[in-house]
Design an enzyme around this catalytic site. Structure first.
Site, short mmCIF file in Angstrom:
data_model
loop_
_atom_site.label_atom_id
_atom_site.label_comp_id
_atom_site.label_asym_id
_atom_site.label_seq_id
_atom_site.Cartn_x
_atom_site.Cartn_y
_atom_site.Cartn_z
N ASP A 37 1.08 -1.80 -0.07
CA ASP A 37 0.29 0.32 0.23
C ASP A 37 1.11 1.11 -0.12
O ASP A 37 1.32 1.48 1.15
CB ASP A 37 -0.70 0.14 0.90
CG ASP A 37 -2.21 0.58 1.22
OD1 ASP A 37 -2.59 1.77 -0.04
OD2 ASP A 37 -3.05 0.95 1.87
N ASP A 38 0.70 2.25 -0.96
CA ASP A 38 1.48 2.94 -1.16
C ASP A 38 2.91 3.14 -1.41
O ASP A 38 4.06 4.20 -0.37
CB ASP A 38 1.02 4.52 0.10
CG ASP A 38 -0.59 4.84 -0.09
OD1 ASP A 38 -1.07 3.97 -0.99
OD2 ASP A 38 -0.85 5.98 0.96
N CYS A 77 -6.12 4.63 -4.32
CA CYS A 77 -6.32 3.09 -4.01
C CYS A 77 -7.48 1.68 -4.65
O CYS A 77 -6.86 1.13 -5.13
CB CYS A 77 -6.24 2.88 -2.32
SG CYS A 77 -7.18 4.16 -1.59
N HIS A 139 -10.57 -2.08 -0.18
CA HIS A 139 -10.98 -0.92 -0.64
C HIS A 139 -11.88 -0.71 -1.47
O HIS A 139 -11.75 0.27 -2.47
CB HIS A 139 -9.92 0.05 -0.44
CG HIS A 139 -10.15 0.88 0.17
ND1 HIS A 139 -9.03 2.36 0.22
CD2 HIS A 139 -11.14 1.57 0.19
CE1 HIS A 139 -9.86 3.32 1.20
NE2 HIS A 139 -10.92 3.30 0.81
N ASP A 278 0.07 -0.06 -4.85
CA ASP A 278 -1.37 0.06 -5.25
C ASP A 278 -0.69 0.81 -6.30
O ASP A 278 -1.52 1.73 -7.36
CB ASP A 278 -2.16 -0.10 -4.52
CG ASP A 278 -1.95 0.89 -3.10
OD1 ASP A 278 -0.75 1.03 -3.15
OD2 ASP A 278 -3.08 1.30 -2.69
N ASN A 279 -0.39 2.23 -5.71
CA ASN A 279 -0.11 3.06 -6.37
C ASN A 279 0.91 3.95 -5.29
O ASN A 279 2.18 3.96 -4.72
CB ASN A 279 -1.00 4.22 -5.64
CG ASN A 279 -1.32 4.44 -4.56
OD1 ASN A 279 -2.54 3.84 -4.48
ND2 ASN A 279 -0.70 4.74 -3.71
#
Length: 450
Positions: A37-38, A77, A139, A278-279
């Site tokens: 995540d991130d 996300c 999410h 994810d990003n």
């Protein structure tokens, strides 16, 4: 007599061993999609990371293939996860920002959850005989005041253990009506370990069936909450940066636990592990988390959408290889993993991704791709980076060229990513033919979306 019995037993064990090996050779591989995540392009050591040692991720790359041109489906996300799940651009399913309250979703012009009628990678693999599990952040529906989001089974999952932003949050990590709390039974700094444990237990209980697992931790998303012991190893620099370093350090240790657990289960050689994010990162700490790439999460510059991507599958994915030629996209994982698993693609589905298994397995490069991106449909309901990191709302990459512009074709920027991956020199005026062609492509694509 005893000798004859011994030889008879030994022969039976030998035959059983050969049968087990033959079954392993013909059975589709387990697949673990490890979605961080991130995590920025430059967070991991083998991608130039400098905030914490990442020996386990570096080993994963050394034993597998590290790709340099992999793109997320979105710089935020919920749509990025939708692209992975469906094999389609997330805007096709009306998910363009992070899913939040009903009022917030309406202000963004998006749905409250991923429509279960959408194609689902897990569903396709389940129909092909896989046991399917989702362990980690979801999410794509659920949380806040969205209480009617479809359950995990609607998307093809047999088991799950997820966070508050899901239709079925696990009680050990959601003691309150929020993403995390100090009162959670599993503390914030132990959540990645919790999801790794869930993954290994799931695979232990399915020894004779191929497994597909979404292992989607919510590290390294803010807030950075390391343990006191973890933080004590990082004493230099600003506090937030030190916290991030400790979180990244712990995350890497859990990747090591995952791989050790697979070896203990005898599944390491028959498991395809894919690691990505994810990003892009936010904060980037002056761009260092993006290895100099321009931009961050919430924007379509490379720092928001170009992600680390490592593939590991002994004997199948080439070891020690760095691929800087293949251009991969998150929507490719659906058809690619179905090809690897021998699963049928969903009937009537018009996936945006393409089968890139040849590139994944080192058997050839993909041809020239045309990839599209979007973020931000108005100026009031979407968060944006500040200053030069705020990008136009649309982007298209084709070959070495990347063009960004807004829906009306204004604000155009053109970059040669081979010569200028950090997007420093706008060539729109010097290359009018390329600019005109790509601007028409991306604005037409945007008009086709809901």
């Amino acid at each position: 007599m005893q000798r004859r019995d011994f030889l008879r037993g030994a022969a039976a064990l030998s035959a059983a061993s050969l049968l087990t090996r033959a079954q392993a050779a013909t059975r589709p591989p387990n697949i673990i999609l490890l979605l961080t995540d991130d995590m920025g392009f430059g967070d991991v050591g083998c991608y130039g990371g400098r905030f914490a040692p990442t020996p386990n991720l570096d080993k994963l790359a050394a034993e597998g293939t590290r790709f340099c041109d992999y793109y997320s489906a979105s710089p935020i996300c919920s749509p990025s996860r939708t692209g992975l799940t469906t094999g389609m651009y997330p805007g096709r399913w009306r998910i363009t920002s992070y899913l939040q309250t009903r009022a917030g979703n309406a202000a963004c012009g998006q749905a409250d959850f991923l429509d279960p009628a959408a194609p689902s990678l897990a569903r396709c693999l389940r129909e092909a005989g896989y046991a399917t599990g989702h362990f980690g952040k979801w999410h794509m529906g659920g949380g806040r005041d969205v209480r009617d989001a479809p359950k995990f089974a609607a998307y093809g999952f047999d088991e799950h253990a997820s966070t508050w932003e899901s239709p079925e949050p696990h009680p050990d990590i959601t003691s309150t009506d929020w993403i995390w709390a100090p009162s959670d039974k599993v503390k914030r700094y132990d959540r990645t370990a919790f999801f790794v444990d869930q993954t290994l237990d799931f695979m232990r209980r399915h020894p004779d069936q191929p497994c597909y697992v979404n292992l989607w931790p919510d590290d390294a998303h803010t807030p950075f909450v390391p343990s006191d012991d973890g933080l004590s190893h990082y004493t230099d620099g600003p506090l937030e940066q030190r916290k991030f370093s400790a979180v990244l350090d712990e995350y890497d240790k859990q990747v090591g636990r995952l791989m050790a657990g697979l070896r203990a289960l005898g599944q390491a050689d028959n498991t395809l592990v894919l690691f990505t994010s994810d990003n892009g990162a936010l904060p980037t700490f002056g761009g260092r988390r993006s290895d100099g790439l321009r931009g961050s999460k919430l924007g379509c510059y490379e720092g928001g959408i170009r992600m680390p991507f490592i593939a590991h599958w002994p004997g199948h994915v080439p070891a020690g290889r760095v691929d800087d030629q293949a251009v991969l996209h998150a929507t490719d994982l659906f058809p690619t993993l179905c090809a690897v698993a021998g699963a049928k693609l969903p009937a009537q589905a018009k996936l945006d991704g393409s089968d890139q298994s040849a590139a994944l397995l080192g058997r050839g490069q993909s041809g020239e791709r045309t990839l599209f991106f979007e973020y931000g449909r108005n100026n009031t309901s979407f968060a944006y980076p500040q200053g030069r990191d705020r990008s136009p709302r649309l982007a298209v990459r084709q070959g070495k060229w990347k063009l960004l512009c807004n829906e009306d074709g204004g604000g155009v920027e053109l970059y040669d990513l081979v010569a200028d991956r950090n997007e420093t020199t706008n060539l729109a005026e010097k290359e009018p033919a390329v600019t005109s062609r790509l601007r028409e492509l991306v604005t037409t694509w945007r008009k086709e979306l809901p």
